[in-house]
Structures are given as C-alpha cells and as structure tokens.
Design an enzyme around this catalytic site. Structure first.
Site, PDB file in Angstrom:
ATOM      1  N   ASP A 129      -5.833  -3.876  -2.038  1.00  0.00           N
ATOM      2  CA  ASP A 129      -4.775  -3.515  -1.090  1.00  0.00           C
ATOM      3  C   ASP A 129      -4.074  -4.736  -0.488  1.00  0.00           C
ATOM      4  O   ASP A 129      -4.706  -5.662   0.006  1.00  0.00           O
ATOM      5  CB  ASP A 129      -5.408  -2.678   0.031  1.00  0.00           C
ATOM      6  CG  ASP A 129      -4.378  -1.939   0.857  1.00  0.00           C
ATOM      7  OD1 ASP A 129      -3.575  -2.613   1.530  1.00  0.00           O
ATOM      8  OD2 ASP A 129      -4.381  -0.702   0.829  1.00  0.00           O
ATOM      9  N   SER A 166       0.843  -1.204   0.000  1.00  0.00           N
ATOM     10  CA  SER A 166       0.000   0.000   0.000  1.00  0.00           C
ATOM     11  C   SER A 166       0.881   1.258   0.000  1.00  0.00           C
ATOM     12  O   SER A 166       1.682   1.446  -0.904  1.00  0.00           O
ATOM     13  CB  SER A 166      -0.950  -0.042   1.191  1.00  0.00           C
ATOM     14  OG  SER A 166      -2.028   0.842   1.022  1.00  0.00           O
TER      15      SER A 166
END
Length: 310
Positions: A159, A47
C-alpha cells in the site's frame, strides 16, 4: 506599453488519498469540481484513491463513476486465499480495474495518471506512470496484513499509504501547477477501529501521518470529506460517502477559486517582468554621449546617444 503576454492556464492536479471504502467520497469531490468548471488535468492516487483515479483517468465522467460505485459487488474484488493466511490475493481487484479501463496501460489513459505504492524491500515510494493499470492499482492498494504483497519485476510492493497517504508530490511529477488534495485517511480519535481492515488502515495512517502532513502542506488546497467515522470496510455507506465528498468540495470552492486567481496573477506578473526584460535586451544600444566642453556645449552633435551617468 507592452501588451500582456499570453499565460497558459494552470494545470490542475488531483491527489486522491487512501482510506479503503471511504474512497467513494472521491467520486463526490470529482462530481462537484467538474460541475463548477474545475476539471483536473492530471490524477494521482494512493490505495483507494488509485482505484477511483484510474477509472476517472480512463475517461469516465463523475456520473459513470457513481454508477460503477453503486453497482460494485464487494465480493467481486476480494479473492481470499486460505493457504496464505486468509490474505486477499488482489488479482480480482486487478482484473476488475483492467476490465473497467478497457485493458489500457497507464500511459494510454485519457488523463495522465499515477498510482503510488511502497517498495517492500526498501520502503521507497514508487510512482507507477506506465505499465499494467490494474496491477499498479493492486500494488497501491495492497494493505499490509490484509492483501498479499504484489510482485512486479524483481520487487514486491504494498500500500502506498505507508509512505504517501495523499500523493501530492506524484501529482506535481505529472506536471500539475495547482494541486487539490483529498484526504480521507483515518485519524487516531481515541475510538477503537472496527475489524481487521479498520485496525490496519488506522495503523498505516498513524505511521504515515507525519509524512502525510508534510506532503499535504505542498498542496494548494486540501479537501477533507467528513467520513472519519465511516468503517474502512463499510461498503453500505457508499452513497453517503459520495454525498460527503460533494459537500466538502462545495465548501472548498471559494478557497480553490481564490488560490487559482492568485496563482494566475502571480504567473502573469512574472511573465510581464520576463517580457520587459527581453524587450530591453532586444532594444538597440546607443553610444554614450561625448562629454561637453566649451567648444562643444551640447556634448554630442546631432547623433543619438545615451546620457552617461555622473
């Protein structure tokens, strides 16, 4: 006595965790490590950590990273699409990262780099080590419910924090012998997170907390910048986040140095044992001595022999 074998220095890996705007703290950590002669050889990011990691792996030094952070316009990496429910498409982030790294694919980075994402169809961890850098970072950063999933090949990705909040194992896969993990994830503190991004990020952190703890236990050192109270979407505190990263890395330096010295000593001891074993295997084998008798009290004449154990 055999001379000490030559043991190559440990390959240092940096595992940068997710945490949205808290990711600016990663820059401070990198600044302090490099300032003290601890330059990572490989970088893995999840991320927000994949964004900083990609720029760093492309060849930027910590001061260039800080300049980019200060100059970053938040609107330049957000492209909201109303017809998809107000989700961020992520193409702007992809284009930003590709522009910063000179459009180099992951396999042509100055340092080995990996971006970690989650395959939406199966929930599997996916480690991108080749291909479009910006697209891999976009996939790694696609917070569910905030970003649209990213389609790469025949799969969709979201993610990486869902399955690997701090990508220690990915850093090991890149060849790291010694992994420094940087954890900036939100924790359940009893306080209500601010805004949708804060709520979603904390939800992801809670879901991945146990997995994250297991993976971070495989790191040699874990650095935790004090950014727990920073908002996930608060870009106004980027300079403070960088400073917190510096402070946390500085505090961790004695632990890092001690762990590195222990690893070096262990590797040298293992190399010595292996060298002695190989030397013994190469030594000429002597025939056993003949048994002694009253007619041959010396038991072996003048020739060299190896005594036989009783």
């Amino acid at each position: 006595m055999l001379p000490d074998p030559v043991v190559p220095p440990p390959k240092i890996g940096l595992a940068l965790g997710g945490g949205a705007a808290k990711g600016f703290a990663h820059i401070g950590v990198i600044k302090m490590l490099e300032a003290n002669g601890l330059t990572p050889d490989v970088v893995a990011g999840t991320s927000a950590g994949s964004v900083v990691g990609a720029l760093y792996a492309s060849g930027m030094d910590p001061f260039q990273l800080q300049e980019k952070a200060v100059a970053l316009d938040e609107t330049s990496i957000r492209d909201v699409r109303l017809f998809s429910g107000g989700l961020i498409q992520g193409v702007a982030l992809q284009d930003y990262v590709n522009a910063q790294v000179g459009k180099r694919p992951i396999e042509r980075m100055r340092k080995p780099f990996a971006a970690v994402a989650t395959r939406l169809e199966t929930g599997e961890r996916t480690v991108f080590v080749r291909g479009n850098t910006g697209q891999a970072v976009r996939a790694s950063s696609s917070v569910p419910g905030v970003f649209e999933p990213v389609t790469i090949g025949s799969y969709q990705y979201v993610d990486g924090g869902v399955v690997s909040p701090v990508p220690v194992d990915a850093a090991r896969q890149l060849g790291a012998d010694f992994v420094i993990a940087v954890d900036i994830s939100s924790k359940a503190t009893g306080k209500r997170p601010d805004g949708m991004l804060g709520i979603v990020n904390q939800s992801i952190s809670i879901m991945g907390q146990r997995l994250g703890e297991q993976e971070m236990a495989r790191a040699d050192v874990v650095i935790r910048p004090n950014v727990i109270d920073y908002g996930s979407a608060d870009f106004t505190r980027r300079n403070q986040a960088i400073l917190e990263g510096e402070k946390a890395a500085l505090a961790a330096l004695p632990q890092i140095r001690a762990a590195l010295e222990k690893l070096k000593a262990d590797r040298l001891q293992a190399a010595r044992a292996e060298a002695a074993k190989q030397a013994a295997a190469r030594a000429p084998q002597l025939p056993p001595c003949k048994p002694r008798s009253r007619w041959n009290p010396l038991g072996g004449g003048d020739e060299a022999c190896a005594p036989v154990a009783n």
